[in-house]
Design an enzyme around this catalytic site. Structure first.
Site, short mmCIF file in Angstrom:
data_model
loop_
_atom_site.label_atom_id
_atom_site.label_comp_id
_atom_site.label_asym_id
_atom_site.label_seq_id
_atom_site.Cartn_x
_atom_site.Cartn_y
_atom_site.Cartn_z
CG ASP A 16 5.91 -6.94 3.92
OD1 ASP A 16 4.85 -6.71 4.51
OD2 ASP A 16 6.93 -6.24 4.03
CB ILE A 19 4.40 -0.26 0.09
CG1 ILE A 19 4.32 -0.50 1.60
CG2 ILE A 19 4.81 1.17 -0.21
CD1 ILE A 19 5.66 -0.41 2.31
CG HIS A 20 4.93 -4.34 1.60
ND1 HIS A 20 6.08 -4.62 0.90
CD2 HIS A 20 5.32 -3.75 2.76
CE1 HIS A 20 7.14 -4.21 1.60
NE2 HIS A 20 6.70 -3.68 2.72
CD GLU A 21 1.60 -8.50 1.74
OE1 GLU A 21 1.90 -9.51 2.36
OE2 GLU A 21 2.01 -7.34 2.04
CB SER A 22 -1.53 -2.03 0.91
OG SER A 22 -1.33 -2.44 2.23
#
Length: 289
Positions: A12, A146-149
Site C-alpha cells: 500500500d 481500507i487503505h486507498e479504497s
C-alpha cells in the site's frame, strides 16, 4: 560483513512510501542490510504469528498475540484522526442484524472493532481489493474498505458507518487517535541490532516525509503505487505524515486503549502494555557511554 534483516511491509502507498528511502539508498547502516518483501496486511499479520520476518508491518490489533516474540517499533505507524476504514453497502439497502460482511482479515484492527460493534454479523475474509466488488455483486451485504479504497468507491455504494465512529464509542471520553498499523521487530535479534533497525527505519520515514514531493514522483514513475498523484498526495497526508515518524505518548496511549478494549471483549488472554513493549533504546547509551 553486514547482517541481513528481512523487512516485510504491505504494497500500500503509505508503507511503500515509508520504506523506499532505504530501497533508494537515501539511508543506510554500517552494520545492517535490509531485504524487503511486500504483501497484503493480513498475510503479514499471519506471518508475524509464525515469526517469519525480522521486521514486519502489522495491524496493531494482532500485536498482543505476538508480544512474546516481537517488540513494537515506534516508527512507520498509521493512525486515523477523524477518519479510517468505512463500512459500505449498496445504496438504499438495509442491513439485517446478521448481515454478511467482507473484512480485510481476521487480525486487522478494523475487523476487531467491527466484530465488537456487530457481534451478530457474519464475516468473511477477503483481500481488501476484492471487497468493493463483493458488495456490488451481492456476494456479501456489506464490506469494510481500507487503505486507498476509502478515497473513492463505486457510485452505487454508500457508507453505512465509519470505523472511526465505532472507535470513538469504544474509547470513551479519551480523545485518542485510531491505531491502525505499525511495525514489529523480532525479540531474538541482538539488542544493538534492534536499536539500529529502529534508527534506520525511523530515519527512512523522516527523510521520506521531508522529501514527499520527490519520492511520490519517483513511486508513480516506477509504477510502485496503485493511485495517481492527486490520490497519492491525499492518502499520504492521511496515513504517512509527520505523526508516522515516531509514536508520541498520545499515540501509545491509543494503542494501549485498543489492547484494553480487545482484552475486555475477550479477544486477548492478557492485557499488553504498549509502553513496555518498545525497544529499550537507552541500552545503547549505557553500553557505549
Amino acid at each position: 560483513m553486514l547482517k541481513n534483516i528481512s523487512v516485510a511491509h504491505s504494497p500500500d502507498a503509505d508503507d511503500i512510501f515509508m520504506y523506499m528511502a532505504i530501497k533508494f539508498g537515501w539511508v543506510d547502516s554500517e552494520i545492517l542490510s535490509f531485504k524487503n518483501k511486500a504483501d497484503d496486511i493480513e498475510t503479514l499479520n499471519k506471518a508475524s504469528l509464525n515469526g517469519e520476518y525480522d521486521v514486519c508491518a502489522i495491524s496493531f490489533s494482532v500485536y498482543p498475540l505476538i508480544a512474546n516474540d516481537y517488540a513494537l517499533l515506534k516508527t512507520a505507524v498509521s493512525f486515523g484522526e477523524g477518519y479510517g476504514p468505512k463500512l459500505i453497502k449498496k445504496k438504499g439497502s438495509k442491513l439485517k442484524k446478521n448481515f454478511k460482511v467482507a473484512l480485510s482479515g481476521e487480525h486487522t484492527t478494523n475487523a476487531l472493532l467491527f466484530r465488537i460493534a456487530y457481534p451478530d454479523a457474519r464475516p468473511v475474509y477477503k483481500n481488501f481489493l476484492e471487497i468493493e466488488n463483493a458488495v456490488l455483486n451481492g456476494e456479501v451485504d456489506a464490506g469494510v474498505l481500507i487503505h486507498e479504497s476509502i478515497l473513492e468507491f463505486n457510485e452505487n455504494l454508500e457508507v453505512e458507518r465509519e470505523v472511526w465512529d465505532i472507535w470513538q464509542e469504544l474509547r470513551g471520553d479519551e480523545n485518542l487517535p485510531l491505531p491502525l498499523g505499525g511495525m514489529a521487530l523480532r525479540r531474538s535479534l541482538p539488542l544493538t541490532d534492534a536499536i539500529e533497525c529502529q534508527r534506520v527505519l525511523t530515519k527512512a520515514v523522516e527523510i521520506a516525509t521531508k522529501h514527499k514531493t520527490l519520492l511520490s514522483k519517483m513511486l508513480i514513475e516506477r509504477n510502485l503505487v496503485r493511485v495517481d498523484d492527486k490520490k497519492l498526495d491525499k492518502y499520504l497526508n492521511l496515513y504517512a505524515n509527520d505523526t508516522s515518524v515516531s509514536m508520541s505518548e498520545i499515540q501509545l496511549k491509543a494503542v494501549n486503549k485498543l489492547f484494553e478494549i480487545g482484552y475486555k471483549y475477550g479477544f486477548y488472554k492478557e492485557k499488553i502494555d504498549a509502553f513496555a513493549s518498545l525497544i529499550p533504546t537507552e541500552y545503547k547509551d549505557f553500553r557505549f557511554c
